[in-house]
Design a protein around this motif. Structure first.
Motif, PDB file in Angstrom:
ATOM      1  N   LYS A 360       0.800  -1.263   0.025  1.00  0.00           N
ATOM      2  CA  LYS A 360      -0.039  -0.201   0.172  1.00  0.00           C
ATOM      3  C   LYS A 360       0.906   1.108   0.038  1.00  0.00           C
ATOM      4  CE  LYS A 360      -2.340   1.115   3.702  1.00  0.00           C
ATOM      5  NZ  LYS A 360      -3.248   1.224   4.675  1.00  0.00           N
ATOM      6  N   LYS A 361       2.259   1.118   0.681  1.00  0.00           N
ATOM      7  CA  LYS A 361       2.850   2.176   0.622  1.00  0.00           C
ATOM      8  C   LYS A 361       3.781   2.304  -0.597  1.00  0.00           C
ATOM      9  CE  LYS A 361       2.586   3.998   4.959  1.00  0.00           C
ATOM     10  NZ  LYS A 361       2.152   5.420   5.218  1.00  0.00           N
ATOM     11  N   GLN A 362       3.561   1.534  -1.513  1.00  0.00           N
ATOM     12  CA  GLN A 362       4.250   1.243  -2.545  1.00  0.00           C
ATOM     13  C   GLN A 362       5.736   0.881  -2.541  1.00  0.00           C
ATOM     14  OE1 GLN A 362       3.449   4.721  -4.957  1.00  0.00           O
ATOM     15  NE2 GLN A 362       1.702   3.994  -5.713  1.00  0.00           N
ATOM     16  N   MET A 363       6.063   0.097  -1.509  1.00  0.00           N
ATOM     17  CA  MET A 363       7.458  -0.092  -1.210  1.00  0.00           C
ATOM     18  C   MET A 363       7.502  -1.611  -1.188  1.00  0.00           C
ATOM     19  SD  MET A 363       7.803   1.728   2.537  1.00  0.00           S
ATOM     20  CE  MET A 363       9.569   1.152   2.811  1.00  0.00           C
ATOM     21  N   PRO A 364       8.925  -2.152  -1.808  1.00  0.00           N
ATOM     22  CA  PRO A 364       9.017  -3.547  -2.026  1.00  0.00           C
ATOM     23  C   PRO A 364       9.040  -4.408  -0.654  1.00  0.00           C
ATOM     24  CG  PRO A 364      10.844  -2.348  -2.162  1.00  0.00           C
ATOM     25  CD  PRO A 364       9.939  -1.443  -2.258  1.00  0.00           C
ATOM     26  N   PRO A 365       8.538  -5.483  -0.872  1.00  0.00           N
ATOM     27  CA  PRO A 365       8.460  -6.181   0.568  1.00  0.00           C
ATOM     28  C   PRO A 365       9.870  -6.805   0.991  1.00  0.00           C
ATOM     29  CG  PRO A 365       7.935  -7.557  -1.400  1.00  0.00           C
ATOM     30  CD  PRO A 365       7.915  -6.315  -1.760  1.00  0.00           C
ATOM     31  N   LEU A 366       9.939  -6.428   2.400  1.00  0.00           N
ATOM     32  CA  LEU A 366      11.283  -6.792   2.925  1.00  0.00           C
ATOM     33  C   LEU A 366      11.508  -8.203   3.009  1.00  0.00           C
ATOM     34  CD1 LEU A 366      10.941  -4.404   5.889  1.00  0.00           C
ATOM     35  CD2 LEU A 366      12.039  -3.848   3.961  1.00  0.00           C
ATOM     36  N   LEU A 367      12.854  -8.582   2.822  1.00  0.00           N
ATOM     37  CA  LEU A 367      13.427 -10.093   2.746  1.00  0.00           C
ATOM     38  C   LEU A 367      13.313 -10.675   4.013  1.00  0.00           C
ATOM     39  CD1 LEU A 367      16.103  -9.278  -0.031  1.00  0.00           C
ATOM     40  CD2 LEU A 367      13.801 -10.350  -0.428  1.00  0.00           C
ATOM     41  N   ARG A 368      12.972 -11.877   3.978  1.00  0.00           N
ATOM     42  CA  ARG A 368      13.127 -12.711   5.335  1.00  0.00           C
ATOM     43  C   ARG A 368      14.631 -12.810   5.333  1.00  0.00           C
ATOM     44  NH1 ARG A 368       8.489 -11.335   4.406  1.00  0.00           N
ATOM     45  NH2 ARG A 368       6.698 -12.649   4.712  1.00  0.00           N
ATOM     46  N   PRO A 369      14.903 -13.343   6.860  1.00  0.00           N
ATOM     47  CA  PRO A 369      16.447 -13.397   7.197  1.00  0.00           C
ATOM     48  C   PRO A 369      17.189 -14.340   6.102  1.00  0.00           C
ATOM     49  CG  PRO A 369      15.131 -13.408   9.107  1.00  0.00           C
ATOM     50  CD  PRO A 369      14.083 -13.259   7.918  1.00  0.00           C
ATOM     51  N   GLY A 370      16.544 -15.447   5.637  1.00  0.00           N
ATOM     52  CA  GLY A 370      17.219 -16.372   4.898  1.00  0.00           C
ATOM     53  C   GLY A 370      17.258 -15.833   3.665  1.00  0.00           C
ATOM     54  N   GLU A 371      16.381 -15.016   3.158  1.00  0.00           N
ATOM     55  CA  GLU A 371      16.328 -14.206   1.819  1.00  0.00           C
ATOM     56  C   GLU A 371      17.518 -13.288   1.833  1.00  0.00           C
ATOM     57  OE1 GLU A 371      12.213 -13.034   1.555  1.00  0.00           O
ATOM     58  OE2 GLU A 371      11.557 -14.956   0.496  1.00  0.00           O
ATOM     59  N   ARG A 372      17.597 -12.472   2.926  1.00  0.00           N
ATOM     60  CA  ARG A 372      18.530 -11.615   2.954  1.00  0.00           C
ATOM     61  C   ARG A 372      20.014 -12.072   2.915  1.00  0.00           C
ATOM     62  NH1 ARG A 372      15.831  -9.379   7.552  1.00  0.00           N
ATOM     63  NH2 ARG A 372      17.398  -9.971   8.853  1.00  0.00           N
ATOM     64  N   PHE A 373      19.837 -13.449   3.422  1.00  0.00           N
ATOM     65  CA  PHE A 373      21.257 -14.055   3.292  1.00  0.00           C
ATOM     66  C   PHE A 373      21.816 -14.577   2.025  1.00  0.00           C
ATOM     67  CE2 PHE A 373      23.955 -18.135   3.415  1.00  0.00           C
ATOM     68  CZ  PHE A 373      25.017 -17.639   4.061  1.00  0.00           C
ATOM     69  N   LYS A 374      20.643 -15.026   1.265  1.00  0.00           N
ATOM     70  CA  LYS A 374      21.022 -15.446  -0.165  1.00  0.00           C
ATOM     71  C   LYS A 374      21.267 -14.224  -0.994  1.00  0.00           C
ATOM     72  CE  LYS A 374      17.906 -19.657  -0.036  1.00  0.00           C
ATOM     73  NZ  LYS A 374      16.891 -20.260  -0.524  1.00  0.00           N
ATOM     74  N   GLN A 375      20.490 -13.129  -0.534  1.00  0.00           N
ATOM     75  CA  GLN A 375      20.581 -11.815  -1.523  1.00  0.00           C
ATOM     76  C   GLN A 375      22.292 -11.315  -1.202  1.00  0.00           C
ATOM     77  OE1 GLN A 375      18.438 -10.599  -3.430  1.00  0.00           O
ATOM     78  NE2 GLN A 375      19.139  -8.542  -4.003  1.00  0.00           N
ATOM     79  N   ALA A 376      22.603 -11.210   0.165  1.00  0.00           N
ATOM     80  CA  ALA A 376      23.892 -10.904   0.286  1.00  0.00           C
ATOM     81  C   ALA A 376      25.043 -11.625  -0.243  1.00  0.00           C
ATOM     82  CB  ALA A 376      24.126 -10.691   1.897  1.00  0.00           C
ATOM     83  N   LYS A 377      24.826 -12.852  -0.339  1.00  0.00           N
ATOM     84  CA  LYS A 377      25.978 -14.050  -1.047  1.00  0.00           C
ATOM     85  C   LYS A 377      25.732 -13.653  -2.600  1.00  0.00           C
ATOM     86  CE  LYS A 377      27.955 -16.174   2.149  1.00  0.00           C
ATOM     87  NZ  LYS A 377      29.579 -15.864   2.182  1.00  0.00           N
ATOM     88  N   LYS A 378      24.630 -13.457  -2.952  1.00  0.00           N
ATOM     89  CA  LYS A 378      24.561 -13.226  -4.620  1.00  0.00           C
ATOM     90  C   LYS A 378      25.250 -11.620  -4.965  1.00  0.00           C
ATOM     91  CE  LYS A 378      21.152 -12.828  -8.358  1.00  0.00           C
ATOM     92  NZ  LYS A 378      19.886 -12.386  -8.525  1.00  0.00           N
ATOM     93  N   LEU A 379      25.122 -10.948  -3.973  1.00  0.00           N
ATOM     94  CA  LEU A 379      25.516  -9.514  -4.419  1.00  0.00           C
ATOM     95  C   LEU A 379      27.035  -9.886  -4.370  1.00  0.00           C
ATOM     96  CD1 LEU A 379      25.217  -6.523  -4.829  1.00  0.00           C
ATOM     97  CD2 LEU A 379      24.930  -6.189  -2.365  1.00  0.00           C
TER      98      LEU A 379
END
Length: 432
Positions: A360-379
């Protein structure tokens, strides 16, 4: 058919004719005339070389007056053109300033002197070699072993892990003295209580310019004067503070003193508060005291609240008002709990509602802890691949410059053409 007369002509008359011709040429072969000819030729060659060097400097927009005095007497235009073209292609900025700061570069040879040092920087994993050279030109003329490698080895042994990043930020490591700067600074940090395990974190964070006892002592003395205890706790949790000037710190302490009773206690609890400008701190405090209706006492008890951005606090506060308008949770718990606990325990709503709220705030959903870890590794992998590609491209650029025909180098084609020919004095027919 040979006769006695013809034989006599070959053996007697021919040598006499040769002797006559040699006597006619004798004035040209006198030793006193040879220096005059060689002087003219040498003067012509020097004129051509001088004209060509000036053309090379002009092609790279380098004022000849600022560097000519530093050129060696046997300077070669082609070698100078190759050097300047190599520096330009590597991304070195403001060549005239770089050459003025390190005139020894003009005496360096690309193959023997410059390339080994560039190769060393690339092997370290430094991708912005041109920027490092711009900041510290002496990287290309120093003794690699004693002035760079030994210092890097010391930092690695003390716990600095990302050496490439550290050197990229601090290329002036070449100007640090191990005995006068590094060793006394490290001993001083240990003397104020920085443990060996924390030393690597401190050294990884502070710039090389702060790695001097005089700078470290100024900051430590200032923190002691305003009553911060223990100082080592502030240093290890916020090493950036060691690079600040006490005058800059004073403006932030003055702000704290104007809003809170004990600024020293606030700094001890939250050393990172000194990283924010007074203007930023004012915006945060106004939102906490005004919109959120919390007290200054609660902020003083939990000064870490000033580390959160207004956007972060506003996001939670508005969600809370939608969920439980009349509920006012504990200030510290409101900010510190995880998103899941905030939504389910404080706001009493299913966690999926948080994603709908962000949508509703037109913001992307925040990642879960596991997803954040995967995103950090990918980055991390993408960053490493990008660095490797940049370094590989730099190596290709170096190879391309070395493969350039020498007459294609900027300034050489001009200097060896019409101007060079005009600079060569021709020997006239009347010259001896």
């Amino acid at each position: 058919r040979h006769t006695a007369a013809s034989t006599h002509a070959r053996l007697v008359c021919a040598p006499r004719a040769m002797l006559c011709r040699s006597r006619a040429l004798q004035p040209l072969l006198q030793p006193r005339l040879l220096p005059k000819i060689s002087a003219q030729v040498c003067t012509a060659a020097a004129s051509v070389q001088k004209a060509t060097i000036q053309n090379v400097l002009a092609a790279h927009v380098v004022p000849a007056a600022s560097v000519t005095a530093h050129l060696p007497s046997d300077a070669h235009a082609t070698e100078l053109a190759l050097l300047l073209e190599m520096l330009k292609k590597l991304g070195v900025q403001d060549l005239p300033n770089v050459l003025q700061r390190e005139p020894t570069l003009l005496r360096s040879r690309v193959q023997e002197d410059i390339l080994p040092r560039i190769q060393y920087l690339l092997d370290l994993g430094i991708q912005n070699v041109g920027l490092c050279i711009t900041k510290a030109p002496r990287l290309l003329t120093c003794d690699l072993t004693t002035e760079v490698h030994d210092k890097i080895r010391i930092l690695e042994l003390l716990g600095v892990s990302d050496i490439a990043h550290w050197v990229s930020l601090n290329p002036n490591i070449v100007d640090l003295d191990v005995e006068k700067d590094m060793r006394p600074a490290i001993q001083y940090l240990r003397s104020v209580g920085v443990e060996k395990d924390a030393l690597g974190k401190v050294l990884s964070t502070i710039p090389g310019s702060a790695l001097k006892v005089s700078q470290l002592q100024r900051v430590v003395d200032y923190l002691t004067e305003i009553g911060v205890k223990p100082v080592v706790h502030v240093i290890t949790r916020n090493p950036e503070i060691l690079a600040y000037n006490p005058e800059k710190l004073q403006t932030k302490v003055d702000w704290l003193q104007g809003h809170m009773k004990n600024p020293a206690a606030v700094v001890a609890l939250n050393p990172k508060v000194l990283n924010f400008s007074p203007e930023t701190l004012t915006l945060k405090l106004e939102y906490i005291l005004g919109e959120m209706q919390y007290s200054i006492k609660e902020v003083t008890e939990f000064p870490q609240s000033l580390n959160y951005s207004v956007k972060q606090m506003k996001l939670r506060f508005e969600f809370l008002k939608e969920s439980r308008p009349d509920f006012k949770p504990n200030f510290q718990r409101f900010l510190r709990v995880s998103r899941f606990q905030f939504v389910t325990k404080i706001c009493k709503r299913p966690f999926v509602d948080w994603d709908f709220y962000l949508e509703k705030k037109q913001m992307p959903p925040l990642l879960r802890p596991g997803e954040r870890f995967k995103q950090a590794k990918k980055l991390e992998l993408e960053t490493d691949a990008k660095i490797n590609a940049t370094i590989s491209g730099t190596r290709d650029t170096i190879h391309q410059v070395l493969q350039l025909p020498r007459e294609a180098l900027p300034g050489i084609a001009i200097g060896s053409g019409a101007q060079a020919g005009a600079a060569t004095p021709a020997l006239s027919a009347s010259s001896p």
